[in-house]
Each structure stands twice: as C-alpha cells, then as structure tokens.
Motif scaffolding. Structure first.
Motif, PDB file in Angstrom:
ATOM      1  N   THR A   1       5.447  12.537   3.653  1.00  0.00           N
ATOM      2  CA  THR A   1       5.611  13.006   2.275  1.00  0.00           C
ATOM      3  C   THR A   1       4.512  13.973   1.841  1.00  0.00           C
ATOM      4  O   THR A   1       4.781  15.134   1.563  1.00  0.00           O
ATOM      5  N   PHE A   2       3.254  13.527   1.819  1.00  0.00           N
ATOM      6  CA  PHE A   2       2.173  14.367   1.322  1.00  0.00           C
ATOM      7  C   PHE A   2       1.992  15.602   2.205  1.00  0.00           C
ATOM      8  O   PHE A   2       1.738  15.498   3.396  1.00  0.00           O
TER       9      PHE A   2
ATOM     10  N   SER B   1      11.375   6.893  -8.631  1.00  0.00           N
ATOM     11  CA  SER B   1      12.296   5.760  -8.785  1.00  0.00           C
ATOM     12  C   SER B   1      12.331   4.903  -7.519  1.00  0.00           C
ATOM     13  O   SER B   1      12.391   3.670  -7.588  1.00  0.00           O
ATOM     14  N   GLN B   2      12.241   5.558  -6.363  1.00  0.00           N
ATOM     15  CA  GLN B   2      12.210   4.839  -5.087  1.00  0.00           C
ATOM     16  C   GLN B   2      10.958   3.964  -4.983  1.00  0.00           C
ATOM     17  O   GLN B   2      11.031   2.798  -4.591  1.00  0.00           O
ATOM     18  N   LEU B   3       9.818   4.535  -5.351  1.00  0.00           N
ATOM     19  CA  LEU B   3       8.562   3.790  -5.290  1.00  0.00           C
ATOM     20  C   LEU B   3       8.583   2.611  -6.271  1.00  0.00           C
ATOM     21  O   LEU B   3       8.176   1.497  -5.923  1.00  0.00           O
TER      22      LEU B   3
ATOM     23  N   GLY C   1       0.842  -1.192   0.000  1.00  0.00           N
ATOM     24  CA  GLY C   1       0.000   0.000   0.000  1.00  0.00           C
ATOM     25  C   GLY C   1       0.875   1.239   0.000  1.00  0.00           C
ATOM     26  O   GLY C   1       2.091   1.152   0.216  1.00  0.00           O
ATOM     27  N   LEU C   2       0.272   2.397  -0.220  1.00  0.00           N
ATOM     28  CA  LEU C   2       1.025   3.651  -0.225  1.00  0.00           C
ATOM     29  C   LEU C   2       0.644   4.478   0.994  1.00  0.00           C
ATOM     30  O   LEU C   2      -0.519   4.814   1.194  1.00  0.00           O
TER      31      LEU C   2
ATOM     32  N   LEU D   1       2.824  -1.007   4.083  1.00  0.00           N
ATOM     33  CA  LEU D   1       2.713   0.366   3.597  1.00  0.00           C
ATOM     34  C   LEU D   1       4.091   0.906   3.206  1.00  0.00           C
ATOM     35  O   LEU D   1       5.032   0.842   3.994  1.00  0.00           O
ATOM     36  N   LEU D   2       4.178   1.429   1.990  1.00  0.00           N
ATOM     37  CA  LEU D   2       5.415   2.024   1.496  1.00  0.00           C
ATOM     38  C   LEU D   2       5.346   3.533   1.662  1.00  0.00           C
ATOM     39  O   LEU D   2       4.297   4.139   1.431  1.00  0.00           O
ATOM     40  N   GLY D   3       6.465   4.124   2.043  1.00  0.00           N
ATOM     41  CA  GLY D   3       6.529   5.581   2.128  1.00  0.00           C
ATOM     42  C   GLY D   3       7.641   6.077   1.226  1.00  0.00           C
ATOM     43  O   GLY D   3       8.811   5.973   1.592  1.00  0.00           O
TER      44      GLY D   3
END
Length: 399
Positions: A91-92, A360-362, A85-86, A353-355
């Motif tokens: 970040t946001f 490129s990282q994502l 998941g994101l 969950l990915l942060g």
C-alpha cells in the motif's frame, strides 16, 4: 522447563560511607560473593530455559479503556504491542496515495494501534519515507509507537542485500534516515541468509541494539530450526536472541504457526507477529464469483494470485469461505473480522498485521477485536470442521 527468580538489591549495591568499615569487618567479599551467586543462578536458569517474568500472567493481555484495543507482550519480552498492527507492504508508496496512507495511520493510531510495520524493500524504500513523514507531521510521541522494519533487500549492488554485518548495519542506518528516526523498536531479518554464518547475523543484530539503533530484533519467514540456531548462538556467545518471528498465518496456512512455533514460544519465548490474515484478499469473499477488474489479483504483478484463486484448490477454498460466512453471520460479524479474530485466538500470536487500502476496510478489520471474546471452543471447532486442515500438534493452543 522455565525458571523464574527474583533478584533484589541486597548485597549488590556498594555500601554507604558510614557502613563501609562495618561491612568490611564482617565480610569483606560480600559484594563479589553476591554477584557470583547471581551469575550462577542466571546460568542455571539460562541452561534450563528462558527467563520468565514473575508477574507475566497478570500482563498477558490488557485492554485500553478508550479504544477497546488489546495489548500483548511481544513474545516473552516486556514490550507491549497492540494485538492488531498496521502493515505497509503493497500500500504505502504503491497502491494508495500519501493522503490515504496518512488517513489509515491516523485511524489505526486513534483506535489504539501502536505497532506499525514496514521494510527497506517496500516500494523501493518509499514506504519508510511516507511512514516517517506521517509520524513527523502528526507529532505523535515516539515513545507511544512501536516501529518495526525488515532488512534483506536494500539495493541492486551485491553488498546491498543479505544479512551480513555490513548490510545489517548500513541497511538499518538507511531505514532510519528514510524514516527520520533515531531508532526502530524491532528490526527483523527478512528471510534467512544461507550465505552468512549465523554467528555473524546474531552478532550484527546485537551490535545495532547495543548501539541504540534498535530495541529488539526478530526474524521473518525463518524455520523453527533456524530460529533455534540463532537462539543457541546467542546463548553460547552471550549475545541477544530474537524475540519474535513474522509468519504468514490464516485459514489456509496453519502448519508453522500452530505446530512449530508454539514450542519455541514456550521453550525460548519467541512469539509470533502474523501477516496476511486475509490471505492476500482471498478471505474477503470478493473472489467468490471470479476476479473483479478492480481487485489486486487482476493486476499484472499479481498473476500468481489470480492463478491461485482460479485453480481447483482456489475454488475449494471459496466454497469453504461461503460456509464460514454463516458462522460470521451467527456471530454478528463479517468474514474478514472472523478470520482476524481466529488468528488472535492463538496464545503465541502477539499481533496480527493488517494491510488495508482504504479507511472503511481498515475500520472493518479493526472491529475484529469485538469478535475475540466470541471465539469459543465450540466456534473454533466449527471452523476447524469446515476447513478440515487442522494440523496435528502436541497440545491444543487455543484459548
């Protein structure tokens, strides 16, 4: 122990007009008796454990043909979530621009990610606003998304924080307003609240679900005992129990997810949505030779992270990561991909969950899906040997 049973419509539907007199003549209380039987079976099943889906094992994990994304049930609920998941924590509305946020959400969505996580406290509510704007702009079908948010810190006033009934209802309304949504799929209690009785928390969560403001509820950073208390209160008062716990999980943080939560998963169906699979960037390898000026740990608000990295324990962790890099090279992947696939090997983990702060990282992190089949018992044993921190548990929960 779990009980699985099938319920048919037999005897539960009202008879058709032509059959009414015939059924009344033979057994006038058929419907009420059938309902009573169903209630009895349900109570027995509930007292013995959680309901299990008859064909649950067939749906345990499925793969999207176009993207390769894998989907799992959220705990033992029927909700299907992408195994990656994101998240939007730092970040946001914080580290990245709105344009980059849109780029990240687009990459994630087009890669098969359906789970997008935020919280009322992230960037003072800006993260929810940005995510809502992107969803509206992209015209993605709401039914194709699983949107989650977390409640606890809503504002500076005394009444704008905590898990009391007032803040759960008002806080969720505020989140929905910021995201321009009618409902979220999962609302999380973002840390336990010792000032509010557990019954009040569970009743309020049940209320927002019954009002259509949320589909499910979960916990975040709760202990196994607190989750069990919420479940018991829900069962006692016929309320809705939590379906999952958000927990930190990575190479250097294992105890809770590997020893406490698996028991809850098997007994009451509470799954795990894990966060920080790269330990706030420590596992990326970028801190191998100290703290780069452009990194998060170099920023003032993250002085604690810098101290952690520069400590003796931090240096030992970097040495272990150097060894783990050899395993990643052997598998043909990067260290972050190995770390994320390692988290997903745990059967109780519904999603990680990915942060990410750039495209490129994502993209690299999403590539961890290709590494999951390579996480054999031999590889996980090698990882355990290097880490030297495998917690003692009753069972081996590895695939």
């Amino acid at each position: 122990m779990q009980v699985s049973f099938a319920c048919t419509d037999h005897g539960l539907k009202a008879p058709r007009n032509g059959e009414h007199s015939k059924q009344n003549a033979t057994s006038p209380n058929t419907t009420s008796q059938a309902r009573a039987r169903f209630r009895t079976v349900a109570l027995i099943a509930r007292s013995l454990g959680s309901f299990t889906h008859r064909y649950h094992h067939n749906l345990k994990e499925s793969t999207a043909k176009l993207t390769g994304m894998k989907y799992r049930n959220l705990g033992k609920s029927g909700l299907r979530v992408s195994c990656l998941g994101l998240g939007t924590w730092v970040t946001f509305g914080g580290q990245i621009s709105d344009e980059v946020a849109e780029q990240l959400m687009t990459i994630a969505y087009e890669s098969g990610v359906n789970l997008f996580d935020t919280a009322e406290v992230y960037s003072g509510g800006k993260a929810e606003i940005i995510m809502g704007n992107i969803i509206k702009k992209k015209c993605w079908r709401r039914s194709s998304l699983v949107i989650t948010t977390k409640l606890y810190w809503g504002g500076k006033a005394e009444t704008e924080r905590g898990l009391n009934r007032k803040h759960i209802i008002e806080g969720l309304k505020g989140s929905l307003q910021r995201m321009q949504l009618e409902y979220v799929d999962v609302v999380f209690a973002n840390r336990p609240d010792s000032n509010t009785p557990m019954e009040e928390i569970v009743r309020a969560m049940t209320h927002v679900i019954n009002q259509g403001m949320a589909m499910y509820w979960g916990t975040s950073r709760w202990s196994a005992m607190e989750i069990m208390e919420a479940y018991s209160v829900a069962r006692q008062f016929n309320l809705i129990p939590p379906v999952c716990e958000q927990a930190e999980y990575h190479f250097f943080q294992r105890e809770k997810v590997e020893t406490q939560l698996p028991e809850l998963y098997h007994k009451i169906g509470v799954g795990v949505v894990s966060w920080s699979p790269l330990a706030c960037g420590i596992i990326t390898g970028k801190y191998e030779n100290g703290v780069p000026e452009s990194s998060r740990a170099s920023m003032k608000p993250y002085q604690w992270l810098k101290e952690k990295i520069m400590s003796e324990d931090g240096r030992k962790q970097q040495a272990k990561l150097k060894e783990l890099t050899h395993i990643a090279e052997k598998l043909g992947c990067t260290l972050p991909q190995l770390a994320i696939a390692w988290c997903l090997r745990n059967e109780g983990v519904s999603s990680v969950l990915l942060g990410s702060s750039n495209a490129s990282q994502l993209t690299e992190n999403l590539g961890a899906i290709q590494v999951i089949p390579k996480m054999t018992a031999g590889i996980t044993a090698e990882v355990d040997h290097i880490l030297g921190n495998r917690p003692h548990s009753k069972r081996d929960y590895h695939h």
